[in-house]
Scaffold this active site. Sequence first.
Site, PDB file in Angstrom:
ATOM      1  N   ARG A 260     -52.205 -22.159   4.266  1.00 40.99           N
ATOM      2  CA  ARG A 260     -53.666 -22.273   4.197  1.00 40.99           C
ATOM      3  C   ARG A 260     -54.067 -23.604   3.579  1.00 40.99           C
ATOM      4  NH1 ARG A 260     -55.325 -16.030   2.438  1.00 40.99           N
ATOM      5  NH2 ARG A 260     -54.091 -15.082   4.111  1.00 40.99           N
ATOM      6  N   ARG A 275     -53.493 -20.208  -6.407  1.00 44.01           N
ATOM      7  CA  ARG A 275     -53.991 -20.533  -5.067  1.00 44.01           C
ATOM      8  C   ARG A 275     -53.166 -21.687  -4.531  1.00 44.01           C
ATOM      9  NH1 ARG A 275     -58.722 -19.420  -2.463  1.00 44.01           N
ATOM     10  NH2 ARG A 275     -59.500 -18.413  -4.328  1.00 44.01           N
ATOM     11  N   GLU A 347     -56.504 -11.051  -6.984  1.00 40.73           N
ATOM     12  CA  GLU A 347     -56.377 -10.364  -5.705  1.00 40.73           C
ATOM     13  C   GLU A 347     -54.948 -10.485  -5.181  1.00 40.73           C
ATOM     14  OE1 GLU A 347     -58.722 -11.994  -2.427  1.00 40.73           O
ATOM     15  OE2 GLU A 347     -57.159 -11.171  -1.119  1.00 40.73           O
ATOM     16  N   SER A 350     -55.526  -7.433   0.471  1.00 40.24           N
ATOM     17  CA  SER A 350     -56.819  -7.266   1.105  1.00 40.24           C
ATOM     18  C   SER A 350     -56.520  -6.410   2.325  1.00 40.24           C
ATOM     19  CB  SER A 350     -57.311  -8.642   1.512  1.00 40.24           C
ATOM     20  OG  SER A 350     -58.696  -8.647   1.660  1.00 40.24           O
ATOM     21  N   ARG A 388     -49.413 -13.963  -6.665  1.00 43.71           N
ATOM     22  CA  ARG A 388     -50.165 -13.324  -7.752  1.00 43.71           C
ATOM     23  C   ARG A 388     -49.451 -12.082  -8.266  1.00 43.71           C
ATOM     24  NH1 ARG A 388     -55.645 -14.229  -4.385  1.00 43.71           N
ATOM     25  NH2 ARG A 388     -55.608 -16.508  -4.455  1.00 43.71           N
TER      26      ARG A 388
END
Length: 420
Positions: A260, A275, A347, A350, A388
């Site tokens: 990403r 991130r 997070e 998802s 994470r």
Amino acid sequence: MLDLKFIRSNPELVSTAVKNKNEKCDISALLELDEKKRKLQFDFDQLRAEQKKVSAEIPVLKKAKKDTTAIMADMKLIADKLKDINTELTETGNTLDALLMTVPNIPHPAVPLGGEENNKFIREWGTKKEFDFAPLDQMELTERNELLDLKRAAKMSGSGFVIYQGKGAELERALINFFLDFQVRKNGYTELWTPYMVNRTAMTGTGQLPKLEDDMYRIEEDDMFLIPTAEASVTNYYADEILAAGDLPKLFTAFSPCFRREAGSYGKDTRGLQRVHQFNKVEMVRFVHPDDSEAVLEEMVNNAEAILQALGLHYRVVMLASGDLSFASSKTYDLEVWAPGTGKYLEVSSISNFVDFQARRANIRFRDKDDKVKFVHTLNGSGLATPRSFIALIETWQNADGTITIPEALRPYLQNRAIL
RNA sequence: GGAGAGGUGACUGAGUGGUCGAAAGUGCGCGCCUGCUAAGCGUGUGUGGGGAUUAAACUUCACCGAGGGUUCGAAUCCCUCCCUCUCCGCCA
């Protein structure tokens, strides 16, 4: 994508959904194009029918030795006109399709309106861990135990890339294997290893394109994209297929690195592993009967929760508000794990129900018991993403001396050691 | 990268300019027969868009890897691209 007929008969509902999702697209322009296209299609069909009819008569006349030059001349005119109409029809159709691809999925009625601040707390498991010493955060822990080398990663790849080293690499590998085994052995998914690069059609099928073109790494020469999630390759597994009635449901799990660009998110929660541009994730994907997707979504949340529980990590489940939902999702739950050193919920998963939105785009259908061909429902969720999970794990299981205790469930993957 | 072969319906596979959405076979559905399974006989069996309809029947168009072109007419001819297979080369 949405069913054009549905948009036609519910334009306000769709426009509202677009607004609630903070998307932009002009529904009335879309409907105008739709009408224009249907008109052109009608004209085309009429003329084409005539052409076919006369064309079929020509060989008969020829056989009867009749002169066909006059008819052929007339037909030439029709052929030219057809070409014109067809050109306009194709253009209109292309524009319409492109526009249709920018219409987001409609949030489920249970989804709260608004942005991130309106995400709805559903439940939590465990409690924030108490320490009788001052807990360290991921940066200090990874440094003390020499788990990562971010500096050297930056040297070759830039910031946002990670080198796991030594025990850090072992832990990362253990996590991936643990996750995969859990999905296969306990949760009942079938394991797939899929390509990490897919083409434009596939990316459009799952809904990353056209919206996220700038957020993905693109290989210009081949017009391919590095996958931002295994969802892209796994969901496209059944693209353009019609499954038999008995084929559903299908449950797949796949490990993949995820790429990403994170354009525009510089400086936002980017410390350490929070991130990064490339991370590891085990994904769950299900293809189900439309009647089942609501219940299956809950099941998949449980699938992911079970993993966090096995690792003894405190987490909470939230339902995303409309503005925080992804483009293709109708309903999404996030799992946020507590990172005691960082002092935040992060997070790690998802999980979304896309209903028939992706199935329509990727053209994934099944033959129902009534023999009708229908779109399947697709769902997916992380189970789990490692970075994470890694943070929460080392922060939760850290000891006063800076070492890290390995949770029981993970020990078989680390030579049954108690300490990393 | 070079040379060759090929991409047709759930599958196998015919079809090289006209009535082909497409033969035949397999599979599958339904019916009959046969009182186990099997075999046999008959019959049916693609997807999508538009129009009409209370709905179905109906009607029309598109689709033979994708996109263009030639032609009154294309699965069939031409061009570009993609994919698969075989052989050679190159690299790991």
